[in-house]
Design a protein around this motif. Sequence first.
Motif, PDB file in Angstrom:
ATOM      1  N   SER A 196      -6.648 -12.476 -46.622  1.00  0.00           N
ATOM      2  CA  SER A 196      -6.058 -13.813 -46.471  1.00  0.00           C
ATOM      3  C   SER A 196      -7.000 -14.768 -45.764  1.00  0.00           C
ATOM      4  N   GLY A 197      -7.943 -14.217 -44.958  1.00  0.00           N
ATOM      5  CA  GLY A 197      -8.887 -15.064 -44.257  1.00  0.00           C
ATOM      6  C   GLY A 197      -8.460 -15.359 -42.836  1.00  0.00           C
ATOM      7  N   SER A 198      -9.393 -15.916 -42.052  1.00  0.00           N
ATOM      8  CA  SER A 198      -9.079 -16.207 -40.657  1.00  0.00           C
ATOM      9  C   SER A 198     -10.185 -17.086 -40.069  1.00  0.00           C
ATOM     10  N   ASN A 199     -10.350 -17.051 -38.742  1.00  0.00           N
ATOM     11  CA  ASN A 199     -11.327 -17.893 -38.060  1.00  0.00           C
ATOM     12  C   ASN A 199     -12.765 -17.384 -38.320  1.00  0.00           C
ATOM     13  N   PHE A 200     -13.657 -18.345 -38.457  1.00  0.00           N
ATOM     14  CA  PHE A 200     -15.095 -18.024 -38.625  1.00  0.00           C
ATOM     15  C   PHE A 200     -15.856 -18.919 -37.651  1.00  0.00           C
ATOM     16  N   VAL A 201     -16.502 -18.284 -36.648  1.00  0.00           N
ATOM     17  CA  VAL A 201     -17.162 -19.019 -35.578  1.00  0.00           C
ATOM     18  C   VAL A 201     -18.624 -18.530 -35.480  1.00  0.00           C
ATOM     19  N   VAL A 202     -19.530 -19.490 -35.280  1.00  0.00           N
ATOM     20  CA  VAL A 202     -20.950 -19.160 -35.122  1.00  0.00           C
ATOM     21  C   VAL A 202     -21.478 -19.867 -33.869  1.00  0.00           C
ATOM     22  N   TYR A 203     -22.202 -19.080 -33.023  1.00  0.00           N
ATOM     23  CA  TYR A 203     -22.807 -19.628 -31.806  1.00  0.00           C
ATOM     24  C   TYR A 203     -24.335 -19.627 -31.982  1.00  0.00           C
ATOM     25  N   GLY A 204     -24.937 -20.652 -31.410  1.00  0.00           N
ATOM     26  CA  GLY A 204     -26.392 -20.710 -31.445  1.00  0.00           C
ATOM     27  C   GLY A 204     -26.999 -19.650 -30.546  1.00  0.00           C
ATOM     28  N   SER A 205     -28.328 -19.487 -30.636  1.00  0.00           N
ATOM     29  CA  SER A 205     -29.001 -18.468 -29.824  1.00  0.00           C
ATOM     30  C   SER A 205     -28.905 -18.780 -28.342  1.00  0.00           C
ATOM     31  N   ASN A 206     -28.655 -20.057 -28.042  1.00  0.00           N
ATOM     32  CA  ASN A 206     -28.502 -20.453 -26.638  1.00  0.00           C
ATOM     33  C   ASN A 206     -27.038 -20.475 -26.196  1.00  0.00           C
ATOM     34  N   GLY A 207     -26.138 -20.032 -27.084  1.00  0.00           N
ATOM     35  CA  GLY A 207     -24.709 -19.957 -26.767  1.00  0.00           C
ATOM     36  C   GLY A 207     -23.898 -21.180 -27.151  1.00  0.00           C
ATOM     37  N   SER A 208     -24.554 -22.190 -27.750  1.00  0.00           N
ATOM     38  CA  SER A 208     -23.824 -23.409 -28.153  1.00  0.00           C
ATOM     39  C   SER A 208     -22.978 -23.135 -29.398  1.00  0.00           C
ATOM     40  N   LEU A 209     -21.869 -23.822 -29.490  1.00  0.00           N
ATOM     41  CA  LEU A 209     -20.979 -23.652 -30.642  1.00  0.00           C
ATOM     42  C   LEU A 209     -21.536 -24.433 -31.818  1.00  0.00           C
ATOM     43  N   GLU A 210     -21.833 -23.705 -32.903  1.00  0.00           N
ATOM     44  CA  GLU A 210     -22.400 -24.333 -34.082  1.00  0.00           C
ATOM     45  C   GLU A 210     -21.354 -24.505 -35.200  1.00  0.00           C
ATOM     46  N   VAL A 211     -20.503 -23.521 -35.392  1.00  0.00           N
ATOM     47  CA  VAL A 211     -19.487 -23.549 -36.460  1.00  0.00           C
ATOM     48  C   VAL A 211     -18.164 -23.051 -35.889  1.00  0.00           C
ATOM     49  N   ASN A 212     -17.107 -23.744 -36.226  1.00  0.00           N
ATOM     50  CA  ASN A 212     -15.751 -23.295 -35.845  1.00  0.00           C
ATOM     51  C   ASN A 212     -14.791 -23.743 -36.936  1.00  0.00           C
ATOM     52  N   THR A 213     -14.497 -22.858 -37.864  1.00  0.00           N
ATOM     53  CA  THR A 213     -13.649 -23.226 -38.994  1.00  0.00           C
ATOM     54  C   THR A 213     -12.758 -22.053 -39.396  1.00  0.00           C
ATOM     55  N   ILE A 214     -11.895 -22.303 -40.371  1.00  0.00           N
ATOM     56  CA  ILE A 214     -11.022 -21.250 -40.904  1.00  0.00           C
ATOM     57  C   ILE A 214     -11.336 -21.116 -42.381  1.00  0.00           C
ATOM     58  N   ILE A 215     -11.666 -19.901 -42.782  1.00  0.00           N
ATOM     59  CA  ILE A 215     -11.941 -19.631 -44.195  1.00  0.00           C
ATOM     60  C   ILE A 215     -10.767 -18.806 -44.720  1.00  0.00           C
ATOM     61  N   SER A 216     -10.085 -19.343 -45.753  1.00  0.00           N
ATOM     62  CA  SER A 216      -8.854 -18.706 -46.238  1.00  0.00           C
ATOM     63  C   SER A 216      -8.748 -18.895 -47.739  1.00  0.00           C
ATOM     64  N   ASN A 217      -8.029 -17.996 -48.398  1.00  0.00           N
ATOM     65  CA  ASN A 217      -7.792 -18.136 -49.829  1.00  0.00           C
ATOM     66  C   ASN A 217      -6.517 -18.916 -50.129  1.00  0.00           C
ATOM     67  N   ARG A 218      -5.923 -19.479 -49.095  1.00  0.00           N
ATOM     68  CA  ARG A 218      -4.702 -20.288 -49.249  1.00  0.00           C
ATOM     69  C   ARG A 218      -5.090 -21.759 -49.375  1.00  0.00           C
ATOM     70  N   ASN A 219      -4.329 -22.464 -50.253  1.00  0.00           N
ATOM     71  CA  ASN A 219      -4.634 -23.885 -50.468  1.00  0.00           C
ATOM     72  C   ASN A 219      -4.238 -24.755 -49.283  1.00  0.00           C
ATOM     73  N   ASP A 220      -3.270 -24.300 -48.517  1.00  0.00           N
ATOM     74  CA  ASP A 220      -2.763 -25.109 -47.407  1.00  0.00           C
ATOM     75  C   ASP A 220      -3.276 -24.635 -46.054  1.00  0.00           C
TER      76      ASP A 220
END
Length: 248
Positions: A196-220
């Motif tokens: 179903s999908g969920s949160n997808f988060v990526v931090y930089g090498s210095n710990g900064s937040l680069e990506v914060n999104t939700i990847i899901s197969n639901r349209n809503d």
Amino acid sequence: MDKKKVLKIVGMVVGAVLIFFIGAAIGTSGAKITLEEKVLELRTIDQEIEAMAADRDQQKTDIEEEIASLEEAKKGVAEEISALQDEKSATEALIKDKKQIEDDLTEANGKLSDIEAELEKELAEGRKEVEAELESLNGDLTSLKEEIAGKQAELDTIVGGIKEKKDAPKILPAGYFVVGVDIPSGRYKVTTNGTSGSNFVVYGSNGSLEVNTIISNRNDFGVKEYVVWLNDGMIIDASDTFKYVPVE
């Protein structure tokens, strides 16, 4: 004194007077009429007087009976008149009540007309306000649709411009991963892997937040795919299993 006795006495007096004059006439004229004949004539007169008295008594009785009958009829007429007067009073009361009801009905109809006019006015004003608000909302909706269409066109351009590489996709379960260690650095298209999908988060090498999104197969809920640059040293925080497809 009884009327019959009075008449009888009057008759006797009249008879005596007649006898007197007759006697005087006999004595004077020397007529041959006998005293017996005069007595007989007086008796006849007396009988006639009694008969007349009897007729008068009968007439009196008839008149009294007729008067009594008329009195009874008068009483009946008076009762009928009284009943008619009562009926007239009741009718007049009904007419008065009817007029009062008609007046009340007229007044109520007037008030109802005023209320209907006021309601019609309020409805017209409310309709104008609703129409204006609806028109504004329609304008907002049109703008929003145009914005969505623009974003969709932009997304289509971005997606259409992405080419998947021939390299096999990388599938990583939920967890923390280091780019360059668990997955090669590069550009990836990240999608769900049948989940179903969920949160997808990526931090930089210095710990900064680069990506914060939700990847899901639901349209809503969230997005179905996300394109990201993963450089060495970045940390991936995945809350579900994702598929990483290398793209140019």
